[in-house]
Design an enzyme around this catalytic site. Structure first.
Site, PDB file in Angstrom:
ATOM      1  CD  GLU A 129     -48.425   0.427   1.429  1.00 61.22           C
ATOM      2  OE1 GLU A 129     -48.806   1.507   1.863  1.00 61.22           O
ATOM      3  OE2 GLU A 129     -48.142   0.207   0.227  1.00 61.22           O
ATOM      4  CG  ASN A 170     -49.393  -6.598  -0.288  1.00 56.19           C
ATOM      5  OD1 ASN A 170     -48.633  -7.117  -0.783  1.00 56.19           O
ATOM      6  ND2 ASN A 170     -49.796  -5.405  -0.767  1.00 56.19           N
ATOM      7  CG  HIS A 206     -44.898  -0.672  -6.185  1.00 55.71           C
ATOM      8  ND1 HIS A 206     -45.741  -0.622  -7.243  1.00 55.71           N
ATOM      9  CD2 HIS A 206     -45.772  -0.838  -5.266  1.00 55.71           C
ATOM     10  CE1 HIS A 206     -46.861  -0.776  -6.828  1.00 55.71           C
ATOM     11  NE2 HIS A 206     -46.908  -0.898  -5.662  1.00 55.71           N
ATOM     12  CD  GLU A 239     -49.525  -3.365  -4.435  1.00 56.03           C
ATOM     13  OE1 GLU A 239     -49.131  -2.214  -4.342  1.00 56.03           O
ATOM     14  OE2 GLU A 239     -50.440  -3.491  -3.330  1.00 56.03           O
ATOM     15  CG  ASP A 241     -45.249  -0.495 -10.540  1.00 54.04           C
ATOM     16  OD1 ASP A 241     -44.462  -0.270  -9.774  1.00 54.04           O
ATOM     17  OD2 ASP A 241     -46.363  -0.098 -10.406  1.00 54.04           O
TER      18      ASP A 241
END
Ligand code: XIL
Length: 325
Positions: A129, A170, A206, A239, A241
């Site tokens: 990030e 990432n 996400h 990651e 979701d």
């Protein structure tokens, strides 16, 4: 056939992040992990605050329990993360380090942590990030102390500590072609142009059922994957979701399943795609309800470890014959 076999047959990673407490205490958690997945990422235990609690003192015990479980079960380990603006220890962030000292600290940390896991961690989120939503470098303590070269310093230090590991950048919110993914593209192009060892990009994914509309943005996601692959980078979903308003309904779960399907299908069309990871696997343990009040049910298994429509969608994607590439 579990997801694990289907992904392994295609030469892909599939797996979640893992928390050390349920791994140690809940048999169904560990059983499901070893049956369904071939890779794990420690959810928090490799972050600075937990693994480096005082300068020069490292606490590897919890992360070692996760890597030990993975190794014993023939699973790969994805390390997370060596440089981030969050979850840093107060001893680190409460001092305005002079540049040289900050560089030393960063190198020492990476040498110690990536060195400890050399041969065990197959891929590292070296930098997490680092780009802001507008595409500029995010204001972080590392940028303040060191300046923009902290990124190259980190990747080089990771390559030195573990020459075998794949070294990844990432980030979130960079799935579509947008200002942020443009900024990441510029950053990674520049690093590669300068000979810095960056091997892959992780798209956190996400997502929310009322957010990125994969039906609308899927073409943009596909173009984005394509341009990073064209730089010679491996592609990872790291990651994923898909949060939804609670309580879940048959309709919201079906919509969620289509988002999972859309992401995995777009990835499977890319020869450089290597791994599909979710941020947890059972709705029993997920960061979403803590972080986004009123939302949850974001993962492919429910809180009783039963498959949801999202699980079936992932399975169908992995069962489909590989696309002609
Ligand atoms: C989250 C964890 O899941 C939580 O347990 C913790 O409290 C905060 O961090 N992007 C990342 C992850 O890269 O490290 C974050 O993990 C979720 C967002």
């Amino acid at each position: 056939m579990p997801l694990r076999e289907l992904a392994t047959q295609r030469g892909l990673w599939i797996g979640p992040c893992v928390a050390s407490t349920p791994l140690a205490t809940e048999p169904a958690y560990a059983e499901t992990l070893r049956r369904e997945f071939n890779v794990v990422t420690p959810e928090n235990d490799m972050k600075w605050a937990l693994i480096h609690p005082a300068r020069g003192r490292y606490d590897f015990a919890r992360a070692d329990a996760i890597t030990g479980f993975a190794t014993a079960n023939g699973m790969a380990v994805h390390g997370h993360t060596l440089v981030w603006h969050n979850q840093n220890p107060a001893w680190l962030t409460s001092t305005a380090w002079p540049r040289d000292e900050a560089i030393t600290l960063l190198r020492e940390h990476i040498a110690a942590v990536a060195g400890h896991y050399a041969g065990t961690v197959a891929a590292w989120d070296v930098v997490n990030e680092a780009i802001a939503n507008d595409g500029s470098l995010r204001q972080t303590p590392w940028l303040d102390w060191i300046g923009p070269d902290y990124l190259a310093i980190a990747f080089r230090a990771a390559a030195e500590a573990d020459p075998q590991a794949k070294l990844l950048y990432n980030d979130y919110g960079a799935e579509a072609v947008n200002a942020k993914s443009d900024g990441i593209y510029r950053l990674l192009s520049d690093l590669l142009g300068a000979g810095v060892p960056v091997h892959g990009i992780g798209f956190q994914c996400h997502l929310a059922i009322d957010g990125l509309d994969i039906a609308r943005d899927r073409a943009s996601f596909a173009r984005n994957l394509q341009r990073f692959a064209a730089l010679g980078l491996e592609l990872y979903v790291t990651e994923m979701d898909v949060r939804l308003p609670l309580p879940a309904t048959a309709g919201s779960l079906a919509h969620q399943a289509e988002i999972y399907r859309g992401v995995l299908e777009a990835c499977l069309a890319q020869p450089a795609f290597r791994g599909f990871q979710t941020w947890g696997f059972t709705d029993k343990y997920s960061w979403i309800p803590h972080r986004f009040l009123g939302q949850g049910a974001a993962l492919p298994l429910d809180e009783h470890y039963r498959p949801k429509p999202a699980y079936d969608a992932l399975r169908e994607c992995l069962l489909a014959p590989p696309a002609a590439r």
